[in-house]
Scaffold this active site. Structure first.
Site, PDB file in Angstrom:
ATOM      1  N   LYS A 255       0.835  -1.204   0.000  1.00  0.00           N
ATOM      2  CA  LYS A 255       0.000   0.000   0.000  1.00  0.00           C
ATOM      3  C   LYS A 255       0.869   1.252   0.000  1.00  0.00           C
ATOM      4  CE  LYS A 255      -1.565   2.135   3.533  1.00  0.00           C
ATOM      5  NZ  LYS A 255      -2.227   2.542   4.799  1.00  0.00           N
ATOM      6  N   ASP A 273      -6.284   0.598   0.873  1.00  0.00           N
ATOM      7  CA  ASP A 273      -6.355   0.849   2.312  1.00  0.00           C
ATOM      8  C   ASP A 273      -7.715   0.405   2.836  1.00  0.00           C
ATOM      9  OD1 ASP A 273      -8.114   2.791   1.464  1.00  0.00           O
ATOM     10  OD2 ASP A 273      -7.139   4.449   2.525  1.00  0.00           O
TER      11      ASP A 273
END
Length: 392
Positions: A255, A273
């Site tokens: 991420k 996320d």
């Protein structure tokens, strides 16, 4: 013949003639006497027949009148029943129309909720793949992306940064906190440690104190010291440009790597996320919960050139409208595209009160937002001086 004989003959003849009429009269009287009763009988019969005929005629007329009257009554009754039936039919028709309109309005209001229920049923029955081809999901994903692009034309990374190193540090700090709190913290941090070399040489306690507002400051300080040293020692003080290299840095996962690559270097990538994962599942684009699997499924649905911006738009939507516990469905600009409509507040006025940041008329998360940002900049951290990072 003598006169005496003629006279006798004459008398006889006269007598016969005299008798004849008497006899004839007697006979006629007898005939009349006999005929009289017969005539009376005949007359009586005629009278009886005429009376019977008259009675029959009268009865027939009466029956005819009665039949006519009954027909008239029946006709009137039929007409009344027809009229009543027509009125009843008209009433039922009007009632049906009224009910139809009411049902139409109710159906129009309930359509999104019904759609949401169908969507939830589909998801529980095995996710999007259970009733939808990948091509169909790809078309829906593109429509959602296009709609979000119109709403969030100003979507951007909500972390303040001036270079790849600052973005990397800010992204590591954003774990388990808001971008707003990170943005309020980093001005003092970057003023004290502007480069990887400076941060690698920082005193751990001082570093911890500077990043304390972001939470989990000890573990985060350890990650920042480690990644800064790795950048200094292994990458010549430069932030690497590949996922494989970035994920070797302490505290950096896929991420964080895609945030840096997509926003510092322009390399497309999905930022999976918490907000992103929640929304793509609500949209039934995937039923995966593992971040890497979500990333790969969504990658396959959208053009590579849209990956970074789709991430920004989805995250913007998740933070402002499509909240985790109580999404503002009644104020959602893409409600018609959402198969989960109805999971949150559907009343428009109540939903408006749930909107956040610029959507709710409040400041955003960045202290230095882009020029096209329609909201207000976020205020600095009240308890600190952004110039030197010292506590007041």
């Amino acid at each position: 013949m003598t006169a005496t004989e003629d006279s006798a003959v004459g008398e006889q003849a006269t007598g016969r003639r005299a008798t004849a009429p008497g006899e004839s009269g007697a006979q006629d009287g007898g005939s009349r006497a006999e005929a009289a009763p017969a005539g009376k009988k005949t007359a009586a019969k005629k009278t009886a027949a005429e009376k019977t005929s008259a009675e029959k005629t009268s009865a027939e007329k009466t029956a005819a009148k009665k039949t006519t009257a009954e027909k008239s009554v029946a006709k009137k009754a039929g007409a009344a029943r027809k009229t009543s039936a027509e009125k009843t039919s008209a009433g039922r028709s009007a009632a049906k129309k009224t009910a139809g309109k009411a049902a139409g309005k109710t159906a129009a209001k309930a359509a999104p909720a019904k759609k949401a229920a169908v969507g939830r049923k589909s998801a529980s029955a095995g996710g999007p793949a259970a009733g939808e081809s990948r091509a169909a999901r790809a078309r829906r994903a593109e429509r959602i992306n296009e709609a979000l692009a119109e709403v969030y034309y100003y979507a951007h990374p909500e972390l303040d940064f001036e270079n790849p190193f600052e973005l990397l540090v800010a992204t590591v700090l954003s774990a388990q906190t808001t971008d707003l709190r990170v943005n309020q913290t980093t001005p003092a941090l970057f003023a004290a440690y502007p480069t990887p070399e400076d941060m690698a040489a920082a005193d751990p306690e001082q570093l911890e104190e500077l990043i304390r507002p972001t939470g989990f400051f000890r573990s985060k300080a350890k990650s920042l010291l480690g990644l800064s040293a790795a950048l200094r020692d292994e990458f010549g003080g430069e932030v690497p440009r590949t996922v494989d290299e970035l994920v070797t840095l302490p505290g950096v996962g896929r991420k964080t790597a895609f945030v840096v690559l997509g926003n510092a270097y322009g390399v497309p990538g999905l930022t999976v996320d918490t907000h992103f994962g929640r929304l793509v599942r609500r949209w039934h684009l995937t039923d995966e919960t593992d971040a890497v699997k979500v990333e790969r499924e969504i990658d396959a649905l959208l053009p590579k050139s849209e990956w970074t911006m789709f991430s920004h738009r989805t995250i913007f939507h998740g933070r402002r409208i499509c909240h985790s516990r109580k999404p503002a469905c009644g104020a959602c600009p893409i409600a018609e595209l959402c198969p989960s409509y109805g999971e949150g507040e559907t009343d428009p006025e109540k939903a408006k009160k749930l909107l956040k940041y610029e959507m709710g008329g409040r400041p955003g998360q960045r202290l230095k937002p882009p020029a096209d940002y329609p909201g207000q900049p976020a205020p600095p951290l009240p308890s600190r001086d952004p110039a030197d990072g010292a506590a007041r």
